[in-house]
Design an enzyme around this catalytic site. Structure first.
Site, mmCIF file in Angstrom:
data_model
loop_
_atom_site.group_PDB
_atom_site.id
_atom_site.type_symbol
_atom_site.label_atom_id
_atom_site.label_comp_id
_atom_site.label_asym_id
_atom_site.label_seq_id
_atom_site.Cartn_x
_atom_site.Cartn_y
_atom_site.Cartn_z
ATOM 1 N N TYR A 142 6.777 1.316 -8.472
ATOM 2 C CA TYR A 142 5.847 -0.145 -8.289
ATOM 3 C C TYR A 142 5.532 -0.203 -9.824
ATOM 4 C CZ TYR A 142 6.488 0.863 -3.407
ATOM 5 O OH TYR A 142 7.101 1.099 -2.085
ATOM 6 N N GLU A 181 0.869 -1.163 0.085
ATOM 7 C CA GLU A 181 0.024 -0.055 -0.197
ATOM 8 C C GLU A 181 0.911 1.205 -0.050
ATOM 9 O OE1 GLU A 181 -2.102 -1.527 3.349
ATOM 10 O OE2 GLU A 181 -0.986 -0.048 4.675
HETATM 11 C C1 LIG Z 1 10.344 5.741 -3.329
HETATM 12 C C2 LIG Z 1 11.784 5.670 -3.440
HETATM 13 C C3 LIG Z 1 12.485 4.432 -2.781
HETATM 14 C C4 LIG Z 1 12.410 5.807 -4.700
HETATM 15 O O1 LIG Z 1 13.935 5.728 -4.803
HETATM 16 P P1 LIG Z 1 14.852 6.458 -5.601
HETATM 17 O O2 LIG Z 1 16.416 6.215 -5.263
HETATM 18 O O3 LIG Z 1 14.690 8.033 -5.747
HETATM 19 O O4 LIG Z 1 14.471 5.775 -7.213
HETATM 20 P P2 LIG Z 1 15.185 5.404 -8.111
HETATM 21 O O5 LIG Z 1 16.268 6.739 -8.809
HETATM 22 O O6 LIG Z 1 15.992 4.195 -8.053
HETATM 23 O O7 LIG Z 1 14.307 5.436 -9.297
HETATM 24 C C5 LIG Z 1 13.494 4.189 -9.721
HETATM 25 C C6 LIG Z 1 12.063 4.217 -10.314
HETATM 26 O O8 LIG Z 1 11.390 4.908 -9.318
HETATM 27 C C7 LIG Z 1 10.511 5.840 -10.079
HETATM 28 N N1 LIG Z 1 10.796 7.276 -9.421
HETATM 29 C C8 LIG Z 1 11.745 7.465 -8.836
HETATM 30 N N2 LIG Z 1 11.390 8.796 -8.715
HETATM 31 C C9 LIG Z 1 10.428 9.390 -9.424
HETATM 32 C C10 LIG Z 1 9.410 10.469 -9.422
HETATM 33 N N3 LIG Z 1 9.964 11.752 -8.683
HETATM 34 N N4 LIG Z 1 8.478 10.531 -9.993
HETATM 35 C C11 LIG Z 1 7.977 9.350 -10.505
HETATM 36 N N5 LIG Z 1 8.680 8.331 -10.542
HETATM 37 C C12 LIG Z 1 9.934 8.295 -9.841
HETATM 38 C C13 LIG Z 1 10.655 5.670 -11.408
HETATM 39 O O9 LIG Z 1 10.057 4.842 -12.073
HETATM 40 C C14 LIG Z 1 12.268 5.330 -11.442
HETATM 41 O O10 LIG Z 1 12.910 4.458 -12.686
HETATM 42 P P3 LIG Z 1 13.535 5.490 -13.796
HETATM 43 O O11 LIG Z 1 14.575 6.248 -13.216
HETATM 44 O O12 LIG Z 1 13.775 4.255 -14.775
HETATM 45 O O13 LIG Z 1 12.417 6.308 -14.494
HETATM 46 C C15 LIG Z 1 12.237 6.832 -2.771
HETATM 47 O O14 LIG Z 1 11.640 8.123 -3.270
HETATM 48 C C16 LIG Z 1 11.973 6.979 -1.093
HETATM 49 O O15 LIG Z 1 12.791 6.322 -0.427
HETATM 50 N N6 LIG Z 1 11.196 7.554 -0.554
HETATM 51 C C17 LIG Z 1 10.608 7.812 0.901
HETATM 52 C C18 LIG Z 1 10.147 6.415 1.409
HETATM 53 C C19 LIG Z 1 9.036 5.865 0.511
HETATM 54 O O16 LIG Z 1 8.135 6.619 0.290
HETATM 55 N N7 LIG Z 1 8.955 4.628 0.463
HETATM 56 C C20 LIG Z 1 7.823 3.911 -0.151
HETATM 57 C C21 LIG Z 1 6.759 3.455 0.797
HETATM 58 S S1 LIG Z 1 5.383 2.906 -0.117
#
Ligand SMILES: CC(C)(COP(=O)(O)OP(=O)(O)OC[C@H]1O[C@@H](n2cnc3c(N)ncnc32)[C@H](O)[C@@H]1OP(=O)(O)O)[C@@H](O)C(=O)NCCC(=O)NCCS
Length: 149
Positions: free
Chosen positions: A115, A103
């Site tokens: 996701y 979720e």
């Molecule tokens: C969600 C989270 C884990 C993503 O980590 P990240 O290091 O920024 O993500 P990545 O650089 O590895 O990107 C992986 C993919 O995520 C998606 N993504 C990352 N940032 C994004 C943004 N701002 N908007 C849309 N998609 C995004 C894309 O699909 C991306 O793939 P792409 O680069 O090929 O387009 C990070 O933002 C986080 O830790 N957030 C706080 C904790 C959280 O909310 N966890 C989820 C709980 S449900």
């Protein structure tokens, strides 16, 4: 270089601190500590020896719930969420899991994008599920079936 470490009750403190930093409404330490054994499985990911991310999963029979996943803000936007999520999937495969549920806050576009990229599909939207700064916000319930993982 990326490396992965299984979390347990002896070594979870840094990952817990990261979990707190990742969320507006984080889990308490007691909740985090209760998600480390039994049917739970939790790992941290390090980049060159530095804590970069963590996840917590819960197995019930052949299903898993991705309870939480996070990347340290200093490490975001570099694609590191992908190997972290893929590590979770490999753990799921090893455990014979064929379906993953999660979720996510409807405002969490980064997580939803991640996701969707891995094939999670929207199952349900739960109104006013999460507390947030201005009242409450909806949750999206998403599922990934094994054959899509
Ligand atoms: C969600 C989270 C884990 C993503 O980590 P990240 O290091 O920024 O993500 P990545 O650089 O590895 O990107 C992986 C993919 O995520 C998606 N993504 C990352 N940032 C994004 C943004 N701002 N908007 C849309 N998609 C995004 C894309 O699909 C991306 O793939 P792409 O680069 O090929 O387009 C990070 O933002 C986080 O830790 N957030 C706080 C904790 C959280 O909310 N966890 C989820 C709980 S449900």
């Amino acid at each position: 270089m990326l490396s992965f470490l299984a979390l347990n009750r002896e070594n979870y403190q840094a990952a817990f601190a990261l979990q707190v930093a990742c969320h507006s409404h984080p889990w308490s330490e007691a909740t985090f500590a209760s998600c480390l054994d039994g049917q739970y499985f939790a790992w941290q990911m390090e980049e060159n020896g530095e804590l970069a991310g963590f996840y917590v999963g819960l197995q019930v029979l052949q299903e898993a719930t991705l309870m939480d996943i996070g990347i340290a803000s200093s490490h975001r936007g570099k694609g590191l969420a992908k190997p972290l999520l893929e590590h979770f999937f490999s753990q799921c495969r090893d455990k014979g899991i064929d379906e993953v549920w999660l979720e996510v806050r409807v405002s969490n576009q980064a997580a939803i994008g991640l996701y969707k990229q891995y094939g999670f599909v929207l199952i349900e939207r739960r109104k006013n599920y999460y507390p947030c700064k201005e009242g409450r916000e909806d949750a999206l319930i998403m599922k990934l079936s094994w054959e899509n993982a």
